[in-house]
Design a protein around this motif. Structure first.
Motif, short mmCIF file in Angstrom:
data_model
loop_
_atom_site.label_atom_id
_atom_site.label_comp_id
_atom_site.label_asym_id
_atom_site.label_seq_id
_atom_site.Cartn_x
_atom_site.Cartn_y
_atom_site.Cartn_z
N ALA A 84 0.83 -1.20 0.00
CA ALA A 84 0.00 0.00 0.00
C ALA A 84 0.87 1.26 0.00
N GLU A 85 1.94 1.24 0.77
CA GLU A 85 2.84 2.39 0.79
C GLU A 85 3.53 2.57 -0.55
N LEU A 86 3.93 1.47 -1.17
CA LEU A 86 4.56 1.56 -2.49
C LEU A 86 3.60 2.18 -3.51
N ARG A 87 2.32 1.81 -3.41
CA ARG A 87 1.32 2.29 -4.37
C ARG A 87 0.69 3.61 -3.95
N ASN A 88 1.04 4.08 -2.75
CA ASN A 88 0.48 5.32 -2.23
C ASN A 88 -1.04 5.27 -2.15
N VAL A 89 -1.55 4.16 -1.61
CA VAL A 89 -2.98 4.01 -1.38
C VAL A 89 -3.17 3.57 0.07
N SER A 90 -4.40 3.68 0.56
CA SER A 90 -4.70 3.23 1.91
C SER A 90 -4.77 1.71 1.97
N LEU A 91 -4.66 1.17 3.18
CA LEU A 91 -4.84 -0.27 3.34
C LEU A 91 -6.23 -0.71 2.91
N ASN A 92 -7.24 0.08 3.23
CA ASN A 92 -8.61 -0.27 2.82
C ASN A 92 -8.73 -0.33 1.31
N GLU A 93 -8.09 0.60 0.62
CA GLU A 93 -8.16 0.60 -0.83
C GLU A 93 -7.42 -0.61 -1.42
N LEU A 94 -6.27 -0.93 -0.86
CA LEU A 94 -5.54 -2.11 -1.34
C LEU A 94 -6.34 -3.38 -1.07
N SER A 95 -7.01 -3.45 0.09
CA SER A 95 -7.86 -4.60 0.39
C SER A 95 -8.97 -4.74 -0.65
N ARG A 96 -9.60 -3.63 -1.00
CA ARG A 96 -10.66 -3.67 -2.01
C ARG A 96 -10.13 -4.17 -3.34
N ILE A 97 -8.96 -3.65 -3.75
CA ILE A 97 -8.37 -4.03 -5.03
C ILE A 97 -8.03 -5.53 -5.04
N SER A 98 -7.33 -5.98 -4.01
CA SER A 98 -6.89 -7.37 -3.98
C SER A 98 -8.06 -8.33 -3.89
N GLN A 99 -9.07 -8.00 -3.08
CA GLN A 99 -10.24 -8.86 -2.96
C GLN A 99 -10.96 -8.99 -4.31
N ALA A 100 -11.16 -7.86 -4.99
CA ALA A 100 -11.86 -7.91 -6.27
C ALA A 100 -11.09 -8.74 -7.28
N ASN A 101 -9.78 -8.59 -7.31
CA ASN A 101 -8.98 -9.35 -8.26
C ASN A 101 -8.96 -10.83 -7.93
N ALA A 102 -8.86 -11.15 -6.64
CA ALA A 102 -8.84 -12.56 -6.24
C ALA A 102 -10.14 -13.25 -6.63
N VAL A 103 -11.25 -12.59 -6.42
CA VAL A 103 -12.55 -13.17 -6.77
C VAL A 103 -12.70 -13.31 -8.29
N ARG A 104 -12.20 -12.32 -9.02
CA ARG A 104 -12.26 -12.43 -10.47
C ARG A 104 -11.41 -13.60 -10.99
N ALA A 105 -10.24 -13.78 -10.38
CA ALA A 105 -9.35 -14.86 -10.80
C ALA A 105 -9.87 -16.22 -10.37
N LEU A 106 -10.42 -16.30 -9.15
CA LEU A 106 -10.90 -17.56 -8.58
C LEU A 106 -12.31 -17.34 -8.04
N PRO A 107 -13.32 -17.45 -8.87
CA PRO A 107 -14.69 -17.12 -8.44
C PRO A 107 -15.20 -17.90 -7.25
N ALA A 108 -14.63 -19.07 -6.96
CA ALA A 108 -15.09 -19.83 -5.80
C ALA A 108 -14.92 -19.06 -4.50
N LEU A 109 -14.04 -18.07 -4.50
CA LEU A 109 -13.83 -17.28 -3.29
C LEU A 109 -15.07 -16.46 -2.91
N ILE A 110 -15.96 -16.23 -3.86
CA ILE A 110 -17.17 -15.47 -3.56
C ILE A 110 -17.99 -16.17 -2.49
N HIS A 111 -18.03 -17.48 -2.57
CA HIS A 111 -18.93 -18.24 -1.70
C HIS A 111 -18.19 -18.95 -0.57
N SER A 112 -16.88 -18.72 -0.42
CA SER A 112 -16.13 -19.47 0.59
C SER A 112 -16.53 -19.02 1.99
N THR A 113 -16.86 -19.99 2.81
CA THR A 113 -17.27 -19.72 4.20
C THR A 113 -16.59 -20.73 5.14
#
Length: 261
Positions: A232-261
């Protein structure tokens, strides 16, 4: 909330630790885990672990470092295990597969044969990938262009910006983790800083690729938030923003993560 898109848990270790590895991570809001297999010998263990761990999903595949000890009929076993898992919401795709040009003594031709065979299986079943790509970026890209899998992650990416662009064109994300925390890793840190936001996902590769503060020690998903802080510091974004980015990408790459519980 964080997703560790690449975590190896040995079955015997998992039993003895009694979920401590996962529980320490969950306290720090690491709530999703991708558990890849490395060979037919641990297909069942990885599946069982994913079902025992809240938020975990699993992948089935034959790792390039293990192909020399694999049997040819392991590919048929893989196909059968995939068929049995297609309706399992915890099943995320094929992995960990790929090519390794770094470990000495591996049979390159056999690696390529197993990789291409598993890419064909991924295409036939329309499944995502989790890939090992070490000193073999261009050969991996060559095979991906032929088989065109739906999506996936190139784990522990360490290539050029041009190679990264080719992975993105093939609908692949790239995994970044503990190696980015070393200030001497200049090219890797430039990649983590400057790649477009739809390119990257976070990972630990626990117990491997430890971050700088536990260098050469055992890695674990509890370190993912601090790794994320570095990126996040390297990209000059907040931790919350990096979390949003990474979560969205992970779900797009591996859709099963949407329903993982």
């Amino acid at each position: 909330m964080w997703t560790d898109t690449h975590l190896h848990l040995d079955a015997s270790e998992y039993d003895s630790d009694r979920l401590e590895v996962v529980q320490r991570a969950q306290v720090l809001n690491v709530t999703r885990f991708v558990l890849p297999a490395v060979g037919a010998f641990n297909f069942d263990a990885v599946k069982r672990l994913a079902h025992d761990i809240p938020g975990a999903v699993y992948c089935l595949g034959i790792h390039p470092v293990f192909v020399d000890r694999a049997h040819d009929n392991d590919l048929q076993i893989l196909q059968q295990k995939i068929r049995e898992s297609l309706n399992d919401p915890k099943f995320a795709g094929i992995g960990e597969i790929g090519l390794d040009g770094f470990v000495p003594g591996l049979n390159w031709d056999r690696q390529v044969m197993f990789f291409n065979a598993q890419l064909k299986i991924a295409r036939d079943f329309d499944l995502p990938l989790v890939m090992h790509v070490r000193k073999a970026l261009d050969p991996v890209l060559k095979s991906l262009r032929i088989y065109k899998p739906r999506s996936g992650i190139a784990h522990a990416f360490n290539g050029s910006f041009q190679q990264a662009e080719h992975f993105l064109k093939l609908n692949m994300c790239m995994g970044f983790g503990g190696a980015c925390t070393f200030t001497r890793a200049l090219q890797l840190r430039r990649l983590a800083k400057d790649l477009p936001e739809h390119a990257l996902v976070l990972e630990t590769d626990g117990p491997d690729i430890a971050p700088e503060w536990i260098n050469k020690q055992r890695n674990a998903p509890e370190h993912l938030p601090r790794i994320a802080q570095t990126i996040a510091e390297l990209r000059n974004v907040s931790l919350n923003e990096l979390s949003r980015i990474s979560q969205a990408n992970a779900v797009r790459a591996l859709p099963a993560l949407i329903h993982s519980t």
